[in-house]
Design a protein around this motif. Sequence first.
Motif, PDB file in Angstrom:
ATOM      1  N   PRO A 183      34.007  36.459  54.672  1.00  0.00           N
ATOM      2  CA  PRO A 183      33.841  37.078  55.993  1.00  0.00           C
ATOM      3  C   PRO A 183      34.937  36.726  56.984  1.00  0.00           C
ATOM      4  O   PRO A 183      35.300  37.538  57.833  1.00  0.00           O
ATOM      5  CB  PRO A 183      32.472  36.554  56.455  1.00  0.00           C
ATOM      6  N   ARG A 184      35.481  35.512  56.899  1.00  0.00           N
ATOM      7  CA  ARG A 184      36.547  35.104  57.824  1.00  0.00           C
ATOM      8  C   ARG A 184      37.938  35.473  57.323  1.00  0.00           C
ATOM      9  O   ARG A 184      38.940  35.155  57.973  1.00  0.00           O
ATOM     10  CB  ARG A 184      36.444  33.600  58.075  1.00  0.00           C
ATOM     11  N   GLY A 185      37.992  36.140  56.167  1.00  0.00           N
ATOM     12  CA  GLY A 185      39.255  36.663  55.682  1.00  0.00           C
ATOM     13  C   GLY A 185      40.200  35.645  55.099  1.00  0.00           C
ATOM     14  O   GLY A 185      41.389  35.931  54.933  1.00  0.00           O
ATOM     15  N   ARG A 186      39.698  34.487  54.741  1.00  0.00           N
ATOM     16  CA  ARG A 186      40.588  33.451  54.202  1.00  0.00           C
ATOM     17  C   ARG A 186      40.813  33.580  52.701  1.00  0.00           C
ATOM     18  O   ARG A 186      41.882  33.204  52.200  1.00  0.00           O
ATOM     19  CB  ARG A 186      40.008  32.066  54.503  1.00  0.00           C
ATOM     20  N   TYR A 187      39.780  34.062  52.006  1.00  0.00           N
ATOM     21  CA  TYR A 187      39.850  34.028  50.549  1.00  0.00           C
ATOM     22  C   TYR A 187      39.311  35.338  49.951  1.00  0.00           C
ATOM     23  O   TYR A 187      38.464  36.018  50.524  1.00  0.00           O
ATOM     24  CB  TYR A 187      39.002  32.874  49.980  1.00  0.00           C
ATOM     25  N   ALA A 188      39.820  35.642  48.775  1.00  0.00           N
ATOM     26  CA  ALA A 188      39.189  36.602  47.878  1.00  0.00           C
ATOM     27  C   ALA A 188      38.753  35.810  46.650  1.00  0.00           C
ATOM     28  O   ALA A 188      39.398  34.833  46.260  1.00  0.00           O
ATOM     29  CB  ALA A 188      40.148  37.707  47.474  1.00  0.00           C
ATOM     30  N   ALA A 189      37.651  36.222  46.074  1.00  0.00           N
ATOM     31  CA  ALA A 189      37.178  35.595  44.838  1.00  0.00           C
ATOM     32  C   ALA A 189      36.954  36.689  43.810  1.00  0.00           C
ATOM     33  O   ALA A 189      36.323  37.715  44.111  1.00  0.00           O
ATOM     34  CB  ALA A 189      35.886  34.823  45.091  1.00  0.00           C
ATOM     35  N   VAL A 190      37.484  36.484  42.621  1.00  0.00           N
ATOM     36  CA  VAL A 190      37.398  37.479  41.556  1.00  0.00           C
ATOM     37  C   VAL A 190      36.692  36.854  40.358  1.00  0.00           C
ATOM     38  O   VAL A 190      37.116  35.799  39.858  1.00  0.00           O
ATOM     39  CB  VAL A 190      38.798  37.973  41.131  1.00  0.00           C
ATOM     40  N   ALA A 191      35.619  37.501  39.924  1.00  0.00           N
ATOM     41  CA  ALA A 191      34.928  37.057  38.713  1.00  0.00           C
ATOM     42  C   ALA A 191      35.712  37.549  37.506  1.00  0.00           C
ATOM     43  O   ALA A 191      35.797  38.748  37.256  1.00  0.00           O
ATOM     44  CB  ALA A 191      33.507  37.604  38.686  1.00  0.00           C
ATOM     45  N   ILE A 192      36.316  36.620  36.782  1.00  0.00           N
ATOM     46  CA  ILE A 192      37.044  36.963  35.556  1.00  0.00           C
ATOM     47  C   ILE A 192      36.044  36.861  34.417  1.00  0.00           C
ATOM     48  O   ILE A 192      35.748  35.786  33.895  1.00  0.00           O
ATOM     49  CB  ILE A 192      38.239  36.014  35.332  1.00  0.00           C
ATOM     50  N   GLU A 193      35.506  38.014  34.043  1.00  0.00           N
ATOM     51  CA  GLU A 193      34.358  38.022  33.135  1.00  0.00           C
ATOM     52  C   GLU A 193      34.745  37.733  31.693  1.00  0.00           C
ATOM     53  O   GLU A 193      34.046  36.994  30.998  1.00  0.00           O
ATOM     54  CB  GLU A 193      33.641  39.378  33.214  1.00  0.00           C
ATOM     55  N   ASN A 194      35.813  38.376  31.214  1.00  0.00           N
ATOM     56  CA  ASN A 194      36.144  38.297  29.781  1.00  0.00           C
ATOM     57  C   ASN A 194      34.909  38.661  28.959  1.00  0.00           C
ATOM     58  O   ASN A 194      34.392  37.870  28.169  1.00  0.00           O
ATOM     59  CB  ASN A 194      36.670  36.909  29.406  1.00  0.00           C
ATOM     60  N   GLU A 195      34.452  39.889  29.183  1.00  0.00           N
ATOM     61  CA  GLU A 195      33.158  40.325  28.653  1.00  0.00           C
ATOM     62  C   GLU A 195      33.112  40.302  27.131  1.00  0.00           C
ATOM     63  O   GLU A 195      34.128  40.397  26.450  1.00  0.00           O
ATOM     64  CB  GLU A 195      32.826  41.719  29.166  1.00  0.00           C
ATOM     65  N   ARG A 196      31.904  40.237  26.634  1.00  0.00           N
ATOM     66  CA  ARG A 196      31.681  40.162  25.191  1.00  0.00           C
ATOM     67  C   ARG A 196      31.776  41.537  24.556  1.00  0.00           C
ATOM     68  O   ARG A 196      31.615  42.565  25.220  1.00  0.00           O
ATOM     69  CB  ARG A 196      30.300  39.560  24.906  1.00  0.00           C
ATOM     70  N   ASP A 197      32.001  41.539  23.263  1.00  0.00           N
ATOM     71  CA  ASP A 197      31.973  42.746  22.450  1.00  0.00           C
ATOM     72  C   ASP A 197      30.545  42.902  21.936  1.00  0.00           C
ATOM     73  O   ASP A 197      30.084  42.113  21.104  1.00  0.00           O
ATOM     74  CB  ASP A 197      32.964  42.616  21.294  1.00  0.00           C
TER      75      ASP A 197
END
Length: 742
Positions: free
Chosen positions: A162-176
């Motif tokens: 909300p304060r614009g300091r960070y982005a967070a990305v879920a690196i899933e590496n999803e299963r087959d």
Amino acid sequence: MRTPTRLTRTVLSTALSLALLPLASQAAPLRAADYFERVATFPVFRNLGADEDATRQTVAEITAVSRDGRTLIYTDSPGERIGLVDIRDPRSPQPAGFIQLEGEPTSVAVHRHYALVAVNTSLAFTQPDGVLAVFDIRNPAQPKRVATLPMGGQPDSIAISPRGRYAAVAIENERDEDLNDGLIPQLPAGFLRIVDLKGQPSRWRTRDVDLTGLAEVAPGDPEPEYVSINDQDVAAVTLQENNHIVLVDLRRGRVMRHFSAGQVDLQGVDIEENDRIEPVGVLAGKRREPDSIAWVGPLLATANEGDYEDAEGAQGGSRSFTLFDYNGHVWHEAGASLEHAFIRAGHYPESRSENKGIEPEGIAAARFRKHSLLFVGSERGNAVAVYDVARPWAPVMHQLLPTGLGPEGILPIPSRNLLVVSSEEDSAEDGYRSTLSIYQYGAKTAPYPEIRSTDRDLISWGALSGLVADRNQSDRLYAVPDSYYKASRIFSVDTSQTPALIDRQIELRKAGTSVDYDLEGIAQASNGDFWLASEGNGKARPNLLIHANARGEVLDEFALPAEVAAQQTSNGFEGVAVVGEGASTRVYVAFQREWKNDPAGRVRIGVFNPGTGEWGFIHYPLDAAAEGGWVGLSELTSIGNGQFLVIERDNQQGTAAQIKRLYRIDLNGLQPAAEGQRFPLASKRLERDLLPDLKSTGGWVLDKVEGAAVDKQGRLFVVTDNDGVEDASGETRFMRLGTVKR
């Protein structure tokens, strides 16, 4: 993580209660003018270029909005691009083009004047890869790519603090899911990537947070799914397949807390796909397996979709949503209540009963005019439930919003009093398209549902196909469902309330046994008996006129003479009407489309004499169908003195719909003719074009306008068939259309 003692839990719960008091006191109670009203539906195929095939698959999955709230940015996975939509006028959204990408976009978020797009560029499940593509969108008509940040794996959800300091990305590496029956672990493991949003995008730096070793389920393969960040720069991350939630301090880049999402026992759910909605089952120890997550003040709300079947065949997904505190204690569990609300609104997908029911998937929280609201989307029920969370530990359902098929993204835009829901299912061949639904906050009443079942009893319903008014009672209608559900019933509808209320059901029985007709029409005789039309299929199921008493006991069945039945092609009986008494009783039935020996564009209205068993026929002239479609009848309603109303409709929906009309016909002076003779031709006069009424709520124009009734006061009601929420949105329109001159 050390399990807190009972005393510790009590202290923590008390502290959280005190922390929530200011939040609750700030949140105003909802009142009139606090409802959302759908104002537009944008089918995203409208964004396709003039040189592109309008029937190609194109979807809107996750949606973000520009800082000024005027441009929507959505991910189009099959097109490997993001689309833009101009919503300066939210009632008239306009296509604004695409930005092509190097892979599949999985999520999008906006930071200042930048759009951050997570892009999956993986070569294989064992070689996950992706980037964060950053675009300057100050000029939405000409977005400019300004940075590309490697993600080190396959990205999924992205969130901005909300304060614009960070982005967070879920690196899933999803299963087959085709490998080893989809069981985890399947390496490489996923993680959380933090982006420090300092300076120009080209100078943004990234840090990684290891999420392995936390969950009890496959601790070496966390597969992070969704991320949400609060105003303290704490990211909440769901590990869906692992049934786990992790809280990450973004400033320090480390795990603060983590806990299992736990299990829930469900009472009163439908767990058998038997073409009946029977919410009487029990599911014990069902893993929640949350998909999306949202902060609600200091609490965490999860949509418990479920996505994983373990080696023993046990499936997760509790058909609900849950509110946790940051120590993993449950403050509210929706249980079966959300699914029951969908049943009452006619949005329950019976075909998913043995799987995950309504499958809550998307969740979001926001404040509109000081009102704290929680939005929970059902992927299979095709609606979003809006909850009042002024007291976040005790949410109250406020309203239900109809959507397109497969709602995925939920985007509140409080600065403009808007809500946008992206629905990703798209199949031009089947007649439905991916859409963006836009809702405006501030309506005085809840516009939807227009018909529902009573809170007193859990009456399941859907696929309404015929309608009639009670001859003697004011404010009383009867409706029937078609063959989508077994065990034919008659619903009793109270129209004195808004929404109209299904308050009783009458099960049809023949010699004491339930029956399974394809009911398409219902009429009421002067003595209170019912006449019903069951549509045949030209094969094993014959067209039938059914005579039943007011208790639902079948008294007689009447089939067509063999020489008439032999003319059937496919579509058969639709609407039914009954006039006269005693020996003068005649039953009229509309045939939907032409049969073998009918001239093109002329369809039958059958006239049956119950006293003699004789049939005669009149021809009705159909409007011309558009290329590739057909036009037919779907209702027949007596309005006295030999006059009837008929619904004439095409089989098209959405932007392709053209013919949804109510005609008046006068059969006085027409003598029905027997099979093999020339049938007299009825004349018709347009009573009402129903297309503007179907468009009036800003939704996707529904295909099956099926039932019409005129009550004692001359009031006209029209209802649509929602196809049992299978390859259909599940939305039912119950329209009150003024009075009809008799």
